[in-house]
Design a protein around this motif. Structure first.
Motif: not given
Length: 316
Positions: A213-235
């Motif tokens: 290994a050339l040096g320490p391990r690095l990391s990254f997080r895969r971006p996520t975008l979620l909405v709950s609930p996925r169905r909602v009434r107006r208001g």
């Protein structure tokens, strides 16, 4: 004349106690989440400015059993101060920035300590530079993708780049450095073009040369975008949440389904703060007058798109 001097001292002493009691010292740290070796700005306001208080504010960092000073700031006539600091020798973890000002009681001269604090998260660095060999490597966010970079003063030739996905599977590929501008030898690898997408989570990256290994391990997080609930009434209310990496500021979430109270580039938008480990979450109400249909939600952070979207169906 002596009576006037005594009267002035009595008035000053009488006024000092209410001023100290009414003081509302505040402390902020921006950004509140950084990597090791990155700069932050510590700001204070509402600190007392009277003869019974020192103008100096002593700053320290507290984390677990550790407590050490980082410097002294001097307040201006408005009770404010600004103190830049680089987290070069600060370990990874959750910290609190502590600010202390020494005052004296206007009644008997006993010490009175004014305090304020603010949270700070120090994460793992997104780059590494070797002190013994002339090379650096790091990870740069580009929307939903990650650019894995390697720069060297000497030609390292071929090297291995290994990425471990959130499910524990590991993939190693061989790449090589090329001569770039300024006499450097560089390598730029787009993660999505060479490695399998295993979904949301943390991806761990290691640069290797000749089996080491050339040096320490690095990391990254895969971006996520979620909405709950996925169905909602107006208001009704929905929660928009997910995770990002390489972004210290708030996430701007954009959709025509949201209220027009706040906008980004003419489109309704809401803001979500980024918490520890890159997580974000915000709850918002869908306007009662919003037309039923399917709406797309996108996001931005740090001046760039997240590269992921969510779909929300608004019901009558």
């Amino acid at each position: 004349m002596r009576r006037l001097v005594c009267l002035a001292l009595v008035v000053t002493t009488t006024l000092a106690a209410p001023v100290l009691a009414q003081a509302q010292e505040r402390l902020t740290v921006s950004p509140g989440s950084v990597g090791v070796g990155q700069p932050i700005t510590i700001r204070g306001s509402g600190w007392p400015v009277i003869e019974f208080c020192s103008r100096n504010v002593h700053l320290s960092l507290r984390g677990g059993q550790q407590l050490f000073g980082i410097g002294t700031a001097r307040t201006n006539l408005n009770g404010r101060f600004t103190f830049p600091f680089v987290t070069r020798n600060v370990g990874v973890g959750f910290w609190r920035v502590i600010a202390r000002m020494r005052c004296e009681s206007g009644k008997d001269g006993s010490p009175v300590i004014r305090r304020a604090s603010a949270p700070l998260r120090v994460g793992r660095p997104s780059f590494f530079c070797s002190l013994s060999r002339p090379f650096c490597y790091g990870i740069r966010r580009q929307g939903a993708d990650a650019i894995l970079r390697l720069d060297s003063d000497v030609n390292l030739g071929r090297y291995n780049l290994c990425v471990t996905a959130p499910d524990g599977s590991r993939a190693c590929k061989r790449f090589h450095t090329r001569r770039g501008t300024g006499g450097l030898f560089r390598s730029r690898v787009r993660w999505s073009a060479h490695y399998p997408d295993k979904g949301a989570g943390v991806y761990r990256v290691r640069w290797r040369k000749d089996g080491r290994a050339l040096g320490p391990r690095l990391s990254f997080r895969r971006p996520t975008l979620l909405v709950s609930p996925r169905r909602v009434r107006r208001g009704g209310f929905v929660r928009v949440h997910g995770g990002v990496f390489g972004c210290q500021g708030p996430v701007t979430l954009i959709s025509n389904a949201f209220s027009r109270r706040h906008q980004f580039a003419g489109v309704p938008a809401i803001s979500a703060p980024v918490r520890a480990h890159g997580a974000y979450s915000v709850r918002t109400r869908i306007p009662a007058a919003r037309r039923p249909g399917v709406y797309t939600i996108s996001g931005r952070c740090g001046g760039g798109n997240l590269g992921v979207q969510a779909r929300l169906r608004v019901l009558p």
